[in-house]
Scaffold this active site. Structure first.
Site, mmCIF file in Angstrom:
data_model
loop_
_atom_site.group_PDB
_atom_site.id
_atom_site.type_symbol
_atom_site.label_atom_id
_atom_site.label_comp_id
_atom_site.label_asym_id
_atom_site.label_seq_id
_atom_site.Cartn_x
_atom_site.Cartn_y
_atom_site.Cartn_z
ATOM 1 N N HIS A 313 0.847 -1.187 0.000
ATOM 2 C CA HIS A 313 0.000 0.000 0.000
ATOM 3 C C HIS A 313 0.883 1.238 0.000
ATOM 4 C CE1 HIS A 313 -3.098 2.906 1.231
ATOM 5 N NE2 HIS A 313 -3.986 1.997 0.853
ATOM 6 N N ASP A 371 -7.834 -4.536 -0.353
ATOM 7 C CA ASP A 371 -8.409 -4.807 -1.667
ATOM 8 C C ASP A 371 -8.346 -6.292 -2.018
ATOM 9 O OD1 ASP A 371 -8.953 -2.060 -2.330
ATOM 10 O OD2 ASP A 371 -6.798 -1.792 -2.575
#
Length: 434
Positions: A313, A371
């Protein structure tokens, strides 16, 4: 924002005088150097592509500590909110600043649930789209069009208008997302039911038909509600910054949120979980679990061009705290639906295992992010991959609204106007070019 006792000094080696710049402290997190008067004092701008080191505003809504893997909504850890509150409690918190008491909770839930219907003419507007249009293209249009149907809440500078628009957006997004889905598959729209929860109502509008009663599965209801909570806000990301920048011009709330939807559509942002599932489906079609090791070796090879989606991320340099919660939900949903041995989900688990154990990924802290797991959960529930970003939109709308309201209420807010470093041709005359 509190002025620090110390200052920052900017010095130059070209003979120009040094400049003292104020330093401000937040409640937690890095201090900021105030450069608002820099241009007036030096004739210079700062250069920061992507705004990686620039605080564009002061905010009391969300805080991320990427090094420690922490996410706070109004000071509350995301782990506590996801396990002890529901999505509408979280909406109240983001909008109002505190969690509701029992009376406030009941009133707010009733207010939101009772405004889930949309204007009947929205159906005709929807029919203007092709059936195979991407849901995000449809939602960008539908949300922007709300300003044409609800004229009484379009003044962004009127607090009452903003409050009405906020409730309308939170209430109607599940209905609009479900309508976009139903339109694409050619099924009749399902009107909302006021006796169901926010997440339960959405599941019914998505998967129910007029042919028979739809019974909400509590495990799936809880899973979807958690997805909403984990995606409700995430500090000054690309789409939130877009909403703020768009809203800074004084445009109506519906238009500002529609701008955020358009930004969220990008595969580097809200489309990340869609890109992750597409990666898994491509891998499944090209050998599946047997080829996972080979695929992960290609990921390590910088010259292969193969990317591992759903891992790492930009903000979190540690484990994404939302991913841990989503991993639990993922296991619960797969067990409830008996999908633990489904080929695609088995493939996802194989990819996850290597990423969590292989030194290459561990050393680079390329952990599974939210995600990766949310995409798996949504697919298991039956949500098509193309609609994943639409679900993200539904959840993030409350965060956008909270950020927009905060900006409008900030006495220091101005219309956004980034600067640039011009590198084009110097001034020249047309006659010399002929």
């Amino acid at each position: 924002m509190q002025l620090a006792e110390h200052k920052a000094t900017l010095s130059f080696n070209n003979g120009s005088p040094s400049v003292d710049l104020p330093v401000y402290q937040g409640t937690i997190g890095p201090e900021v150097v105030d450069i608002r008067k820099l241009y007036g004092q030096t004739g210079m701008f700062t250069y920061d592509p992507g705004f990686l080191s620039t605080a564009s505003c002061q905010s009391s809504i969300t805080f991320i500590d990427g090094e420690k893997g922490r996410l706070l909504y109004r000071g509350y850890p995301i782990e506590q909110l996801a396990t002890q509150c529901d999505f509408l409690d979280t909406c109240y918190l983001l909008l109002k600043g505190d969690l509701p008491n029992e009376t406030q909770r009941g009133d707010f839930h009733k207010l939101v649930i009772s405004h889930t219907m949309v204007h009947e003419q929205m159906q005709f507007f929807l029919r203007g789209f092709r059936r195979d249009a991407h849901p995000m293209a449809v939602l960008t249009g539908l949300i922007g069009a709300l300003s044409a149907f609800y004229h009484d809440s379009t003044d962004i500078h009127n607090p009452e208008h903003r409050e009405i628009a906020a409730i309308r957006l939170i209430s109607k997004l599940p209905t609009l997302v479900a309508m976009a889905y139903k339109y694409g598959v050619g099924q009749p729209y399902m009107y909302p039911r006021n006796d169901l929860s926010y997440a339960g109502n959405f599941l019914r509008m998505m998967f129910g038909t007029p042919c028979e009663d739809y019974k909400v599965n509590p495990v799936l209801e809880k899973a979807l509600d958690r997805i909403f909570i984990l995606h409700a806000d995430h500090e000054q990301n690309a789409s939130t910054s877009t909403v703020r920048l768009c809203g800074s011009s004084g445009t109506n709330p519906f238009a500002a949120i529609a701008a955020g939807v358009a930004c969220l559509w990008g595969p580097a942002h809200g489309g990340a979980n869609e890109a992750c599932l597409n990666m898994l489906e491509h891998l499944q079609a090209n050998g599946g679990v047997a080829k996972v090791g080979e695929f992960m070796e290609q990921v390590k090879d910088k010259n292969s061009g193969v990317k591992l989606m759903g891992f790492g991320h930009r903000v979190y340099k540690n484990y994404d705290p939302r991913a841990k919660l989503m991993q639990e939900t993922c296991n619960e949903v797969l067990a409830e639906l008996g999908l633990e041995k489904d080929p695609l989900f088995a493939l996802a688990k194989a990819v996850e295992k290597i990423a969590l154990e292989d030194d290459y990924f561990v050393q680079r802290k390329l952990y599974p992010n939210v995600d990766f797991y949310s995409g798996i959960v949504q697919r298991a529930i039956g949500i098509p991959v193309k609609l994943f970003t639409g679900i993200f939109t539904l959840a993030r709308t409350v965060g956008w609204i909270a950020q927009l309201n905060e900006m409008i209420g900030d006495p220091e807010y101005k219309i956004g106007r980034p600067r640039q470093l011009y590198v084009g041709a110097p001034e020249r005359n047309v006659s010399t070019q002929r």
